[in-house]
Design a protein around this motif. Structure first.
Motif, PDB file in Angstrom:
ATOM      1  N   MET A 178       0.836  -1.209   0.000  1.00  0.00           N
ATOM      2  CA  MET A 178       0.000   0.000   0.000  1.00  0.00           C
ATOM      3  C   MET A 178       0.871   1.260   0.000  1.00  0.00           C
ATOM      4  N   ALA A 179       0.536   2.203  -0.884  1.00  0.00           N
ATOM      5  CA  ALA A 179       1.301   3.445  -0.941  1.00  0.00           C
ATOM      6  C   ALA A 179       0.386   4.628  -0.658  1.00  0.00           C
ATOM      7  N   LYS A 180       0.917   5.597   0.122  1.00  0.00           N
ATOM      8  CA  LYS A 180       0.160   6.832   0.378  1.00  0.00           C
ATOM      9  C   LYS A 180       0.563   7.850  -0.676  1.00  0.00           C
ATOM     10  N   ILE A 181      -0.436   8.489  -1.260  1.00  0.00           N
ATOM     11  CA  ILE A 181      -0.166   9.458  -2.332  1.00  0.00           C
ATOM     12  C   ILE A 181      -0.910  10.748  -2.033  1.00  0.00           C
ATOM     13  N   THR A 182      -0.217  11.867  -2.198  1.00  0.00           N
ATOM     14  CA  THR A 182      -0.866  13.166  -1.980  1.00  0.00           C
ATOM     15  C   THR A 182      -0.887  13.947  -3.290  1.00  0.00           C
ATOM     16  N   TYR A 183      -2.085  14.359  -3.679  1.00  0.00           N
ATOM     17  CA  TYR A 183      -2.243  15.229  -4.844  1.00  0.00           C
ATOM     18  C   TYR A 183      -2.552  16.629  -4.328  1.00  0.00           C
ATOM     19  N   ILE A 184      -1.917  17.634  -4.916  1.00  0.00           N
ATOM     20  CA  ILE A 184      -2.264  19.023  -4.595  1.00  0.00           C
ATOM     21  C   ILE A 184      -2.773  19.672  -5.881  1.00  0.00           C
ATOM     22  N   THR A 185      -4.028  20.100  -5.847  1.00  0.00           N
ATOM     23  CA  THR A 185      -4.621  20.658  -7.067  1.00  0.00           C
ATOM     24  C   THR A 185      -4.170  22.104  -7.268  1.00  0.00           C
ATOM     25  N   LYS A 186      -4.494  22.628  -8.450  1.00  0.00           N
ATOM     26  CA  LYS A 186      -4.170  24.023  -8.785  1.00  0.00           C
ATOM     27  C   LYS A 186      -4.767  24.983  -7.760  1.00  0.00           C
ATOM     28  N   ALA A 187      -5.952  24.624  -7.252  1.00  0.00           N
ATOM     29  CA  ALA A 187      -6.624  25.487  -6.275  1.00  0.00           C
ATOM     30  C   ALA A 187      -6.037  25.333  -4.869  1.00  0.00           C
ATOM     31  N   GLY A 188      -5.053  24.442  -4.714  1.00  0.00           N
ATOM     32  CA  GLY A 188      -4.389  24.273  -3.434  1.00  0.00           C
ATOM     33  C   GLY A 188      -5.009  23.208  -2.545  1.00  0.00           C
ATOM     34  N   GLU A 189      -6.007  22.504  -3.059  1.00  0.00           N
ATOM     35  CA  GLU A 189      -6.646  21.453  -2.265  1.00  0.00           C
ATOM     36  C   GLU A 189      -5.710  20.245  -2.166  1.00  0.00           C
ATOM     37  N   GLU A 190      -5.582  19.701  -0.950  1.00  0.00           N
ATOM     38  CA  GLU A 190      -4.709  18.547  -0.750  1.00  0.00           C
ATOM     39  C   GLU A 190      -5.553  17.287  -0.622  1.00  0.00           C
ATOM     40  N   ILE A 191      -5.269  16.297  -1.469  1.00  0.00           N
ATOM     41  CA  ILE A 191      -6.075  15.073  -1.444  1.00  0.00           C
ATOM     42  C   ILE A 191      -5.146  13.889  -1.179  1.00  0.00           C
ATOM     43  N   GLN A 192      -5.398  13.202  -0.048  1.00  0.00           N
ATOM     44  CA  GLN A 192      -4.548  12.055   0.284  1.00  0.00           C
ATOM     45  C   GLN A 192      -5.281  10.761  -0.012  1.00  0.00           C
ATOM     46  N   LEU A 193      -4.621   9.893  -0.754  1.00  0.00           N
ATOM     47  CA  LEU A 193      -5.241   8.627  -1.148  1.00  0.00           C
ATOM     48  C   LEU A 193      -4.271   7.479  -0.893  1.00  0.00           C
ATOM     49  N   GLU A 194      -4.839   6.283  -0.866  1.00  0.00           N
ATOM     50  CA  GLU A 194      -3.990   5.098  -0.712  1.00  0.00           C
ATOM     51  C   GLU A 194      -4.361   4.087  -1.772  1.00  0.00           C
ATOM     52  N   ALA A 195      -3.357   3.400  -2.304  1.00  0.00           N
ATOM     53  CA  ALA A 195      -3.628   2.360  -3.314  1.00  0.00           C
ATOM     54  C   ALA A 195      -2.421   1.439  -3.391  1.00  0.00           C
ATOM     55  N   SER A 196      -2.613   0.300  -4.020  1.00  0.00           N
ATOM     56  CA  SER A 196      -1.479  -0.626  -4.147  1.00  0.00           C
ATOM     57  C   SER A 196      -1.219  -1.026  -5.605  1.00  0.00           C
ATOM     58  N   SER A 197      -2.105  -0.616  -6.502  1.00  0.00           N
ATOM     59  CA  SER A 197      -1.856  -0.960  -7.910  1.00  0.00           C
ATOM     60  C   SER A 197      -2.458   0.112  -8.807  1.00  0.00           C
ATOM     61  N   GLY A 198      -2.275  -0.058 -10.111  1.00  0.00           N
ATOM     62  CA  GLY A 198      -2.751   0.932 -11.077  1.00  0.00           C
ATOM     63  C   GLY A 198      -1.722   2.041 -11.251  1.00  0.00           C
ATOM     64  N   SER A 199      -2.157   3.142 -11.853  1.00  0.00           N
ATOM     65  CA  SER A 199      -1.241   4.270 -12.047  1.00  0.00           C
ATOM     66  C   SER A 199      -1.737   5.474 -11.252  1.00  0.00           C
ATOM     67  N   LEU A 200      -0.857   6.456 -11.095  1.00  0.00           N
ATOM     68  CA  LEU A 200      -1.250   7.682 -10.383  1.00  0.00           C
ATOM     69  C   LEU A 200      -2.400   8.371 -11.101  1.00  0.00           C
ATOM     70  N   MET A 201      -2.456   8.250 -12.434  1.00  0.00           N
ATOM     71  CA  MET A 201      -3.562   8.853 -13.189  1.00  0.00           C
ATOM     72  C   MET A 201      -4.876   8.148 -12.856  1.00  0.00           C
ATOM     73  N   GLU A 202      -4.858   6.822 -12.922  1.00  0.00           N
ATOM     74  CA  GLU A 202      -6.102   6.065 -12.678  1.00  0.00           C
ATOM     75  C   GLU A 202      -6.677   6.360 -11.296  1.00  0.00           C
ATOM     76  N   LEU A 203      -5.792   6.421 -10.295  1.00  0.00           N
ATOM     77  CA  LEU A 203      -6.240   6.696  -8.932  1.00  0.00           C
ATOM     78  C   LEU A 203      -6.864   8.091  -8.840  1.00  0.00           C
ATOM     79  N   ALA A 204      -6.207   9.057  -9.507  1.00  0.00           N
ATOM     80  CA  ALA A 204      -6.697  10.439  -9.464  1.00  0.00           C
ATOM     81  C   ALA A 204      -8.044  10.562 -10.164  1.00  0.00           C
ATOM     82  N   VAL A 205      -8.194   9.902 -11.303  1.00  0.00           N
ATOM     83  CA  VAL A 205      -9.454   9.979 -12.051  1.00  0.00           C
ATOM     84  C   VAL A 205     -10.579   9.346 -11.236  1.00  0.00           C
ATOM     85  N   LYS A 206     -10.258   8.208 -10.633  1.00  0.00           N
ATOM     86  CA  LYS A 206     -11.258   7.503  -9.818  1.00  0.00           C
ATOM     87  C   LYS A 206     -11.790   8.394  -8.695  1.00  0.00           C
TER      88      LYS A 206
END
Lengths: 102, 385
Positions: free
Chosen positions: A1-29
């Protein structure tokens, strides 16, 4: 399991966890704003452009020529730019932070 | 020759020269054939303009049959950026689950209908009805409106004897005028009303601007979607194993649609008018002349694609330009992709095999190059699962 943090253009911080797929797929989901992944991850649309936190950039496999060529034409390109459909999720990137570029 | 073989019409010229001339109604076009040249030129909106006289960047040119500027398609940045931002969210609606469900119902009903019929002509009896009915979702109007568009036949601008038929084109333009007037009289939640309510540069969009967006929406997604669907059916007819693979493996659908659209490249090319003289693969593009970005040729460029003339359903790296490239990339691509996905899913679920009974190829004539873009007729029989 990996913890991933996305920061959007508006500055919103989104923390997600996943173990497979790509960073794009997780973000789209999870509907991370600014990551559309229109082409489903075949490196044809550049709608999943992120800036990877410098300390993690070096840990990733270098981008292919096709990815680099795509990025060459995109807006807001930096030396840490990647198309996140090309970043597979694994333990190796646990804790990574990426800023959505557009 | 097999029906689903679409050869690379531009290979020799692309490799030897990189460009080729095409004489179009005394306004010659130099077609750019190499992937790198196509992408670079598409990206350079300053040097290569889309904001010429309406119809001029289209090849064959439509300047003699159209005065309305298509928006945002025939506008350059920065104006293009504001127009595009106005419509971008609307054209992303196909990602909504509700839209996808409605699209699935349409495709299911159409395939069920033809499965009852025995042999059918795929373009007029399947591809055109699906394309037209799907378009009602994009416009957010009643499904019944599709009957009018289906009655127009497969080509909005083309007739039997001419590539550019002003009488046929005026059917569409008059129709759109009338629909805009209806939306003014009785506003609803259709694309017409949404556009009429939109503000560009601090003022309401004009009727002419709204018409420009609508012409683009109708014209850009008609022949292209119809050819895509019909060509995909021809491929599946000759590759029954692909039907099973796609049905068993839903994830494969995502890469398959990108691969089909690369291989078929339903839009062969799109023009630009030169603003700043530039040399491209030996061609000196002079100011106010035309070049075209040949998506179809770029998508077979061996320096980018391994085995470019093969359909590889699970092609991982596929930086195709079938939807264009850069600021002007296809506005309808989200709708098209959703339709392509739903169509493959439903079709491979319901159909086991397809017999091709008769096929007449549609060959485009680009001077020295003849390119198969689809079919004029494809008679088939679908066999249910």
């Amino acid at each position: 399991m990996a913890k991933i943090t996305y920061i959007t253009k508006a500055g919103e911080e989104i923390q997600l966890e996943a173990s497979s797929g790509s960073l794009m797929e997780l973000a789209v989901k999870h509907k991370v704003a600014g990551i559309d992944g229109d082409c489903g991850g075949v490196c044809s649309c550049a709608t999943c452009h992120v800036h990877v936190a410098p300390e993690f950039y070096q840990k990733l496999e270098a981008p292919t020529e096709i990815e680099s060529d795509m990025l060459e034409f995109d807006d807001n390109v930096t030396e840490y730019s990647r198309l996140c459909c090309q970043i597979p999720i694994s333990e190796a990137i646990d804790g990574i932070t990426v800023n959505v570029a557009n | 020759m097999s029906a689903s073989n679409f050869s690379d019409a531009f290979k020799d010229t692309r490799e030897a020269k990189g460009t080729c001339p095409f004489n179009d109604q005394n306004d010659p076009v130099t077609m750019l054939l190499r992937f790198k040249d196509v992408r670079k030129t598409a990206h350079n909106t300053k040097g290569f303009s889309s904001a010429a006289k309406p119809g001029r960047i289209v090849v064959p040119s439509e300047v003699n049959i159209r005065d309305t500027r298509q928006i945002p398609f025939e506008v350059d940045p920065p104006e293009h950026t504001e127009y595009r931002a106005l419509v971008e969210d609307w054209f992303k609606r196909p990602l909504d689950p509700d839209y996808e469900n409605k699209l699935t119902q349409i495709v299911e009903a159409e395939i069920e209908r033809v499965l009852q019929k025995g042999s059918i002509e795929a373009i007029s009896e399947l591809s055109l009805p699906i394309q037209s009915k799907a378009l009602t979702l994009l416009l957010n109007i009643p499904l019944t409106e599709a009957q009018t568009w289906i009655s127009w036949g497969t080509h909005v601008f083309r007739s039997e004897d001419s590539d550019l038929d002003a009488d046929k084109a005026s059917i569409l333009y008059d129709y759109i005028d009338a629909e805009i007037d209806k939306a003014i009289a009785a506003p609803d939640d259709s694309l017409y009303s949404v556009l009429l309510n939109s503000e560009y540069q601090g003022r309401k969009m004009t009727k002419e601007e709204v018409k420009g967006v609508l012409i683009l929406t109708f014209a850009g997604g008609r022949d292209t979607v119809i050819n895509y669907l019909t060509n995909t059916i021809a491929y599946l007819a000759e590759h029954p194993e692909a039907i099973e693979k796609l049905n068993d493996n839903p994830a494969l659908v995502n890469t398959a649609i990108e691969e089909f659209v690369r291989y078929f490249s339903p839009l062969t090319h799109m023009g630009r008018v030169v603003k700043e003289e530039k040399e491209i693969s030996g061609h000196v593009a002079k100011e106010d002349t035309r070049v075209s970005l040949c998506w179809a040729s770029a998508n077979r460029d061996e320096s980018v694609f391994e085995n470019p003339n093969e359909i590889v359903l699970d092609r991982k790296m596929n930086p195709h330009v079938a939807f264009g490239f850069g600021a002007h990339k296809c506005l309808g691509a989200t709708h098209a992709r959703q339709l392509m996905k739903v169509f493959l899913r439903v079709f491979t679920e319901k159909v086991s095999t397809i017999d091709i009974i008769d096929a007449a190829e549609n060959i485009e004539d680009w001077g020295a190059h003849k390119r198969k873009v689809g079919f004029n007729e494809l008679t088939i029989k679908l066999n249910a699962k």
